[in-house]
Scaffold this active site. Sequence first.
Site, PDB file in Angstrom:
ATOM      1  N   ASP A 142       0.721  -1.209   0.022  1.00  0.00           N
ATOM      2  CA  ASP A 142       0.032  -0.011   0.064  1.00  0.00           C
ATOM      3  C   ASP A 142       0.827   1.148   0.045  1.00  0.00           C
ATOM      4  O   ASP A 142       1.893   1.107   0.610  1.00  0.00           O
ATOM      5  CB  ASP A 142      -0.988  -0.194   1.386  1.00  0.00           C
ATOM      6  N   PHE A 186       1.756   7.899  -9.269  1.00  0.00           N
ATOM      7  CA  PHE A 186       0.974   7.801 -10.205  1.00  0.00           C
ATOM      8  C   PHE A 186      -0.660   7.199  -9.391  1.00  0.00           C
ATOM      9  O   PHE A 186      -1.574   6.993  -9.986  1.00  0.00           O
ATOM     10  CB  PHE A 186       1.117   6.791 -11.267  1.00  0.00           C
ATOM     11  N   ALA A 229      -3.639   6.390  -7.658  1.00  0.00           N
ATOM     12  CA  ALA A 229      -4.900   7.139  -7.164  1.00  0.00           C
ATOM     13  C   ALA A 229      -6.123   6.432  -7.682  1.00  0.00           C
ATOM     14  O   ALA A 229      -5.946   5.261  -8.587  1.00  0.00           O
ATOM     15  CB  ALA A 229      -4.923   8.523  -7.839  1.00  0.00           C
ATOM     16  N   TYR A 286     -13.334  13.369  -7.365  1.00  0.00           N
ATOM     17  CA  TYR A 286     -12.079  12.978  -7.784  1.00  0.00           C
ATOM     18  C   TYR A 286     -11.114  14.021  -8.232  1.00  0.00           C
ATOM     19  O   TYR A 286      -9.858  14.114  -7.575  1.00  0.00           O
ATOM     20  CB  TYR A 286     -12.056  12.156  -9.298  1.00  0.00           C
ATOM     21  N   ARG A 343     -23.866  12.510 -19.552  1.00  0.00           N
ATOM     22  CA  ARG A 343     -23.424  11.908 -18.453  1.00  0.00           C
ATOM     23  C   ARG A 343     -23.375  13.113 -17.186  1.00  0.00           C
ATOM     24  O   ARG A 343     -22.523  14.131 -17.615  1.00  0.00           O
ATOM     25  CB  ARG A 343     -21.971  11.461 -18.818  1.00  0.00           C
ATOM     26  N   ALA A 344     -23.799  12.847 -16.179  1.00  0.00           N
ATOM     27  CA  ALA A 344     -23.402  13.739 -15.091  1.00  0.00           C
ATOM     28  C   ALA A 344     -22.030  14.475 -14.983  1.00  0.00           C
ATOM     29  O   ALA A 344     -21.032  13.631 -14.745  1.00  0.00           O
ATOM     30  CB  ALA A 344     -24.090  13.393 -13.868  1.00  0.00           C
TER      31      ALA A 344
HETATM   32  N1  UFG Z   1     -18.066   9.546 -23.810  1.00  0.00           N
HETATM   33  C1  UFG Z   1     -19.201   9.033 -24.604  1.00  0.00           C
HETATM   34  N2  UFG Z   1     -19.532   7.660 -24.174  1.00  0.00           N
HETATM   35  C2  UFG Z   1     -18.745   6.776 -23.605  1.00  0.00           C
HETATM   36  C3  UFG Z   1     -17.474   7.271 -22.795  1.00  0.00           C
HETATM   37  C4  UFG Z   1     -17.050   8.559 -23.169  1.00  0.00           C
HETATM   38  O1  UFG Z   1     -19.851   9.770 -25.155  1.00  0.00           O
HETATM   39  O2  UFG Z   1     -19.105   5.733 -23.432  1.00  0.00           O
HETATM   40  C5  UFG Z   1     -17.779  10.922 -23.979  1.00  0.00           C
HETATM   41  C6  UFG Z   1     -17.841  11.747 -22.708  1.00  0.00           C
HETATM   42  O3  UFG Z   1     -19.052  12.365 -22.574  1.00  0.00           O
HETATM   43  C7  UFG Z   1     -16.929  12.835 -23.171  1.00  0.00           C
HETATM   44  C8  UFG Z   1     -15.842  12.184 -24.079  1.00  0.00           C
HETATM   45  O4  UFG Z   1     -16.304  10.875 -24.183  1.00  0.00           O
HETATM   46  O5  UFG Z   1     -17.440  13.909 -23.691  1.00  0.00           O
HETATM   47  C9  UFG Z   1     -14.470  11.624 -23.071  1.00  0.00           C
HETATM   48  O6  UFG Z   1     -14.785  10.813 -22.175  1.00  0.00           O
HETATM   49  P1  UFG Z   1     -14.079  10.047 -21.282  1.00  0.00           P
HETATM   50  O7  UFG Z   1     -14.424   9.340 -20.153  1.00  0.00           O
HETATM   51  O8  UFG Z   1     -12.870   9.402 -22.019  1.00  0.00           O
HETATM   52  O9  UFG Z   1     -12.870  11.362 -20.627  1.00  0.00           O
HETATM   53  P2  UFG Z   1     -13.216  12.365 -19.615  1.00  0.00           P
HETATM   54  O10 UFG Z   1     -13.053  13.635 -20.623  1.00  0.00           O
HETATM   55  O11 UFG Z   1     -14.632  12.476 -19.112  1.00  0.00           O
HETATM   56  O12 UFG Z   1     -12.095  12.270 -18.549  1.00  0.00           O
HETATM   57  C10 UFG Z   1     -11.154  12.655 -18.727  1.00  0.00           C
HETATM   58  C11 UFG Z   1      -9.906  11.874 -17.719  1.00  0.00           C
HETATM   59  C12 UFG Z   1     -10.584  11.760 -16.277  1.00  0.00           C
HETATM   60  C13 UFG Z   1     -10.699  13.215 -15.784  1.00  0.00           C
HETATM   61  C14 UFG Z   1     -11.442  14.174 -16.907  1.00  0.00           C
HETATM   62  C15 UFG Z   1     -11.125  15.704 -16.448  1.00  0.00           C
HETATM   63  O13 UFG Z   1     -10.024  10.632 -18.157  1.00  0.00           O
HETATM   64  O14 UFG Z   1      -9.524  11.273 -15.708  1.00  0.00           O
HETATM   65  O15 UFG Z   1     -10.780  14.049 -18.178  1.00  0.00           O
HETATM   66  O16 UFG Z   1     -12.504  16.286 -16.740  1.00  0.00           O
HETATM   67  F1  UFG Z   1     -10.964  13.511 -14.781  1.00  0.00           F
END
Ligand code: UFG
Length: 327
Positions: A51, A70, A72, A138, A276-277
């Site tokens: 850990d 890294f 987390a 997060y 997505r929220a």
């Molecule tokens: N998306 C979809 N369908 C899916 C998955 C994602 O439409 O099944 C869209 C999301 O709505 C978003 C885009 O694809 O618009 C990218 O989504 P990701 O989940 O790949 O990445 P995020 O932008 O949500 O998240 C990234 C990092 C996180 C970080 C975040 C910061 O992966 O760790 O940016 O906002 F917290």
Amino acid sequence: MKTLVVGGAGYIGSVVTRLLLSEGHDVVVLDDCSTGHADAVPDGVELAETDITNTADVLAGQGFDAVLHFAAKSLVGESGTNPSLYWRTNVSGTRALLDAVTEHEVPTLVFSSTAATYGEPEVVPITEDTPARPTNTYGATKLAVDMMITNECAATDLAAVSLRYFNVAGAAFGAGERHRTETHLIPIALDAVAGRRDALSIYGDDWPTPDGTPIRDYVHVADLARAHVLALTAATPGEHLICNLGNGNGFSVREVLATIEHVTGLPVPVTVGPRRAGDPARLVASAERAAERLGWAPELTLAQMVADAWEFARARVGRTPGTGPTS
Ligand code: UFG
């Protein structure tokens, strides 16, 4: 340099471990393998499977030059339903790591921070001076760690660099994304292309963007890894340097899907679902500070990220779905 990579069995940590090794550094990995994979740690690298709160035991008497951190919990949705896990692991865990770094006089720290610290800024591109107003647990925990590191550098001679990642993708040096719970766009879309899951759900197409889908700044994990090696030498005693890592270019979800279809030669089955929220409409980095202070610039394209992620996913599954070219 003698380096300890905490979280080196995870996606980005394992890529950085391999790059450090290839550049002749002495590398030890600390990982509890709760989300990482022991077999992602390459031969020749010792894995301390423990850990993060036991970091002091691993550092003791070993004369490490740097710690790269890294480890987390990083699922935005889970962070909302289980905040205790996130504050305990990300913040209390890093507090223990910082105490160990001070106790064993490790001079340099490189920390994985995130664009999630900024929340949803009104102005893009996002610079490091943009007010940090995280919109999820997060991001709040990562911001809290950045603040702890700032305080630590002011109080001691620690040289620290926080790298705020935007959307990391691709694979490098034989390592890539293998999340047990996958939430990211590119790996989910590639699984849908390969028939390993149902259609990809686009989370809303009524956003205030040109094609109605959210815009993100994608960066290749190999480019990202290079920034960590540069940070090791750019780190300055008593300073906490914070740098964004992105391309400065945004791609919408539909543009990413079009790239996937082009690279794989196969259609991505999609449905359009609700938003997505917590998803912001547009996140694009200014990486000017990383250019100035680290001498870093991303080199690899979105198509390359997709091609490398596709190759990595196919090699792991051991079969070749479809017949399309991989350009
Ligand atoms: N998306 C979809 N369908 C899916 C998955 C994602 O439409 O099944 C869209 C999301 O709505 C978003 C885009 O694809 O618009 C990218 O989504 P990701 O989940 O790949 O990445 P995020 O932008 O949500 O998240 C990234 C990092 C996180 C970080 C975040 C910061 O992966 O760790 O940016 O906002 F917290």
